[in-house]
Scaffold this active site. Sequence first.
Site, PDB file in Angstrom:
ATOM      1  N   SER A 193      13.113  17.598  37.067  1.00  0.00           N
ATOM      2  CA  SER A 193      13.434  16.159  36.415  1.00  0.00           C
ATOM      3  C   SER A 193      12.519  15.339  37.570  1.00  0.00           C
ATOM      4  O   SER A 193      12.968  14.992  38.603  1.00  0.00           O
ATOM      5  CB  SER A 193      14.793  15.759  36.179  1.00  0.00           C
ATOM      6  OG  SER A 193      14.936  14.433  35.999  1.00  0.00           O
TER       7      SER A 193
ATOM      8  N   LYS B  91      10.450  17.915  33.173  1.00  0.00           N
ATOM      9  CA  LYS B  91      10.899  16.727  32.620  1.00  0.00           C
ATOM     10  C   LYS B  91      10.348  15.452  33.345  1.00  0.00           C
ATOM     11  O   LYS B  91      10.387  15.460  34.539  1.00  0.00           O
ATOM     12  CB  LYS B  91      12.309  16.500  32.508  1.00  0.00           C
ATOM     13  CG  LYS B  91      13.088  15.392  31.999  1.00  0.00           C
ATOM     14  CD  LYS B  91      14.483  15.667  31.655  1.00  0.00           C
ATOM     15  CE  LYS B  91      15.333  14.583  32.317  1.00  0.00           C
ATOM     16  NZ  LYS B  91      16.778  14.780  32.005  1.00  0.00           N
TER      17      LYS B  91
ATOM     18  N   LYS C 206      10.571  11.243  33.427  1.00  0.00           N
ATOM     19  CA  LYS C 206      11.319   9.897  33.021  1.00  0.00           C
ATOM     20  C   LYS C 206      10.367   8.951  32.239  1.00  0.00           C
ATOM     21  O   LYS C 206       9.279   8.779  32.858  1.00  0.00           O
ATOM     22  CB  LYS C 206      11.993   9.372  34.006  1.00  0.00           C
ATOM     23  CG  LYS C 206      13.183  10.321  34.801  1.00  0.00           C
ATOM     24  CD  LYS C 206      14.409  10.411  33.726  1.00  0.00           C
ATOM     25  CE  LYS C 206      15.672  10.927  34.686  1.00  0.00           C
ATOM     26  NZ  LYS C 206      16.865  10.976  33.558  1.00  0.00           N
TER      27      LYS C 206
ATOM     28  N   ASP D 224      12.640  11.996  29.072  1.00  0.00           N
ATOM     29  CA  ASP D 224      14.040  11.393  29.001  1.00  0.00           C
ATOM     30  C   ASP D 224      13.997   9.917  29.110  1.00  0.00           C
ATOM     31  O   ASP D 224      13.490   9.256  30.361  1.00  0.00           O
ATOM     32  CB  ASP D 224      14.918  11.913  30.171  1.00  0.00           C
ATOM     33  CG  ASP D 224      16.196  11.577  30.193  1.00  0.00           C
ATOM     34  OD1 ASP D 224      16.611  10.910  29.156  1.00  0.00           O
ATOM     35  OD2 ASP D 224      17.044  11.905  30.829  1.00  0.00           O
TER      36      ASP D 224
ATOM     37  N   GLU E 219      14.310  13.270  25.218  1.00  0.00           N
ATOM     38  CA  GLU E 219      15.837  13.133  25.407  1.00  0.00           C
ATOM     39  C   GLU E 219      16.283  11.662  25.310  1.00  0.00           C
ATOM     40  O   GLU E 219      15.666  10.630  26.143  1.00  0.00           O
ATOM     41  CB  GLU E 219      16.302  13.603  26.968  1.00  0.00           C
ATOM     42  CG  GLU E 219      17.703  13.645  27.462  1.00  0.00           C
ATOM     43  CD  GLU E 219      17.890  14.052  28.707  1.00  0.00           C
ATOM     44  OE1 GLU E 219      16.806  14.871  29.255  1.00  0.00           O
ATOM     45  OE2 GLU E 219      18.890  14.129  29.418  1.00  0.00           O
TER      46      GLU E 219
ATOM     47  N   ASP F 188      21.940  12.931  25.286  1.00  0.00           N
ATOM     48  CA  ASP F 188      22.653  12.985  26.657  1.00  0.00           C
ATOM     49  C   ASP F 188      23.644  12.101  26.750  1.00  0.00           C
ATOM     50  O   ASP F 188      24.938  12.408  26.281  1.00  0.00           O
ATOM     51  CB  ASP F 188      21.467  12.828  27.703  1.00  0.00           C
ATOM     52  CG  ASP F 188      22.090  12.710  29.180  1.00  0.00           C
ATOM     53  OD1 ASP F 188      23.379  13.022  29.275  1.00  0.00           O
ATOM     54  OD2 ASP F 188      21.436  12.581  30.236  1.00  0.00           O
TER      55      ASP F 188
ATOM     56  N   LYS G 234      26.487  18.069  30.228  1.00  0.00           N
ATOM     57  CA  LYS G 234      26.957  17.795  31.548  1.00  0.00           C
ATOM     58  C   LYS G 234      28.360  17.824  31.497  1.00  0.00           C
ATOM     59  O   LYS G 234      28.969  16.846  30.810  1.00  0.00           O
ATOM     60  CB  LYS G 234      26.139  16.369  32.017  1.00  0.00           C
ATOM     61  CG  LYS G 234      24.754  16.305  32.118  1.00  0.00           C
ATOM     62  CD  LYS G 234      24.445  14.641  32.583  1.00  0.00           C
ATOM     63  CE  LYS G 234      22.735  14.622  32.696  1.00  0.00           C
ATOM     64  NZ  LYS G 234      22.444  13.210  32.689  1.00  0.00           N
TER      65      LYS G 234
ATOM     66  N   GLY H 239      21.477  17.423  34.788  1.00  0.00           N
ATOM     67  CA  GLY H 239      21.847  17.395  36.095  1.00  0.00           C
ATOM     68  C   GLY H 239      22.217  15.920  36.507  1.00  0.00           C
ATOM     69  O   GLY H 239      21.636  15.099  35.902  1.00  0.00           O
TER      70      GLY H 239
HETATM   71  O1  OSB Z   1      19.561  11.379  32.469  1.00  0.00           O
HETATM   72  O2  OSB Z   1      19.442  13.503  32.912  1.00  0.00           O
HETATM   73  C1  OSB Z   1      19.551  12.298  33.208  1.00  0.00           C
HETATM   74  C2  OSB Z   1      19.812  12.074  37.070  1.00  0.00           C
HETATM   75  C3  OSB Z   1      20.636  11.063  37.334  1.00  0.00           C
HETATM   76  C4  OSB Z   1      21.055  10.504  36.221  1.00  0.00           C
HETATM   77  C5  OSB Z   1      20.947  10.869  34.940  1.00  0.00           C
HETATM   78  C6  OSB Z   1      19.911  11.868  34.989  1.00  0.00           C
HETATM   79  C7  OSB Z   1      19.485  12.375  35.998  1.00  0.00           C
HETATM   80  C8  OSB Z   1      18.303  13.351  35.950  1.00  0.00           C
HETATM   81  C9  OSB Z   1      18.123  14.244  37.133  1.00  0.00           C
HETATM   82  O3  OSB Z   1      17.393  13.492  35.059  1.00  0.00           O
HETATM   83  C10 OSB Z   1      18.482  15.603  36.936  1.00  0.00           C
HETATM   84  C11 OSB Z   1      18.810  16.352  38.024  1.00  0.00           C
HETATM   85  O4  OSB Z   1      20.041  16.730  38.668  1.00  0.00           O
HETATM   86  O5  OSB Z   1      17.582  17.104  38.708  1.00  0.00           O
HETATM   87 MG    MG Z   2      19.173  12.512  30.600  1.00  0.00          MG
END
Ligand code: OSB
Ligand code: MG
Length: 371
Positions: free
Chosen positions: A135, A161, A163, A188, A213, A238, A262, A290
């Site tokens: 990510s 992924k 952001k 995401d 996402e 999510d 999660k 994650g």
């Molecule tokens: O939205 O998936 C999410 C990290 C912190 C809070 C929310 C998210 C995330 C990530 C990181 O996308 C995923 C990772 O742990 O590599």
């Molecule tokens: Mg997410």
Amino acid sequence: MKIESITFHHLNMPLVSPFETSFGRETDRECILITIHSDGLIGYGECVASRDPGYNYETTGTALHILKDFITPLILGKDIKDALDFQERVSGIRGHHLAKAGVEMALWDLLGKREGKSLREMLGGVREKVEVGVSIGIQESAHSLVRSAADYVQQGYARVKIKIKPGRDIKDASAVRQEFPNLRLQVDANSAYTLDDAKILKPLDKLNLLLIEQPLFEDDIWDHHKLQEQFETPICLDESILTPRHARYAIEMNACRVINIKAGRLGGLSQGVMVHDLCKEVSMPVWCGGMLETGVGRASNLALASLSNFVLPGDISASDRYYARDITNERFVLNSDSTIDVPSGAGLGVTIDEEALREFTLAEMSFSENS
Ligand code: OSB
Ligand code: MG
């Protein structure tokens, strides 16, 4: 298992690189390590709350309050049978899922150590290694994002992924897609858009993404349904899915075609398995999200992601993607087929590097039966 003592370590760990989402930028990550002693055994759990209430309303501060003042008195000195017994005991505490999930994880670790079983075995996992991706946070420019993606692809990640947020969406995603026409790519938004933005997001539908996402607000399951109607690309939820009930609503409303699981957000591994099972019944694919976990939470995520309906790669990257130094002695590495091995030792299958733990500890609190 008689709960003899509970310790909370409030940690702050430097990330190898800043992580920026639509809700903020982190250069270090706070979390809480939970240690439970029972019958000569030690169980560890990670509470994945962060310093700020950006992802959801919980923070390390609220989680410590709930852990110390409400969860601890309900379990200290008590004989806790299993995860569901724990859930029953804390059912009077509304919300605060990240806090509850951290304790449930420590109970699973204890249970596994007592029975000599790995978390994977206890949860019913069917894989010894799981497919993973990376990510990537919002970068300075679309150009630097492409460079970062190229670096991870080079390291062997077969799924990326990125952001997105308003103003940093189509151009960024298109740039990565152009550079990597066949990469398994997804985006995401962490709730950064409203239904009125559907037109802005529409070009994403042409980028052959695995999924989009959480584009809309956490409490907008119905609007996600309206958005999904307008998109070919699967919408993945999510933040919106906090309970198995929410998963059922989303399924019945056709609000999404994929769910990110999660354990933290859902209030525990037991709840994560329930959402997995519900989705499996209706053939809705799930994957493991994650929260920038330490080795403790990473071990838990790997075990969860070994269940059969986790058919999309998880946000479970190698330890070196997050931390130069971790609190576990074990470090997780990426295999050449973009997988990570699921730990096979009893419980979570990880051990704590006590010196690293001391280095990252901001505060420590202990509670025991006779004090
Ligand atoms: O939205 O998936 C999410 C990290 C912190 C809070 C929310 C998210 C995330 C990530 C990181 O996308 C995923 C990772 O742990 O590599
Ligand atoms: Mg997410």
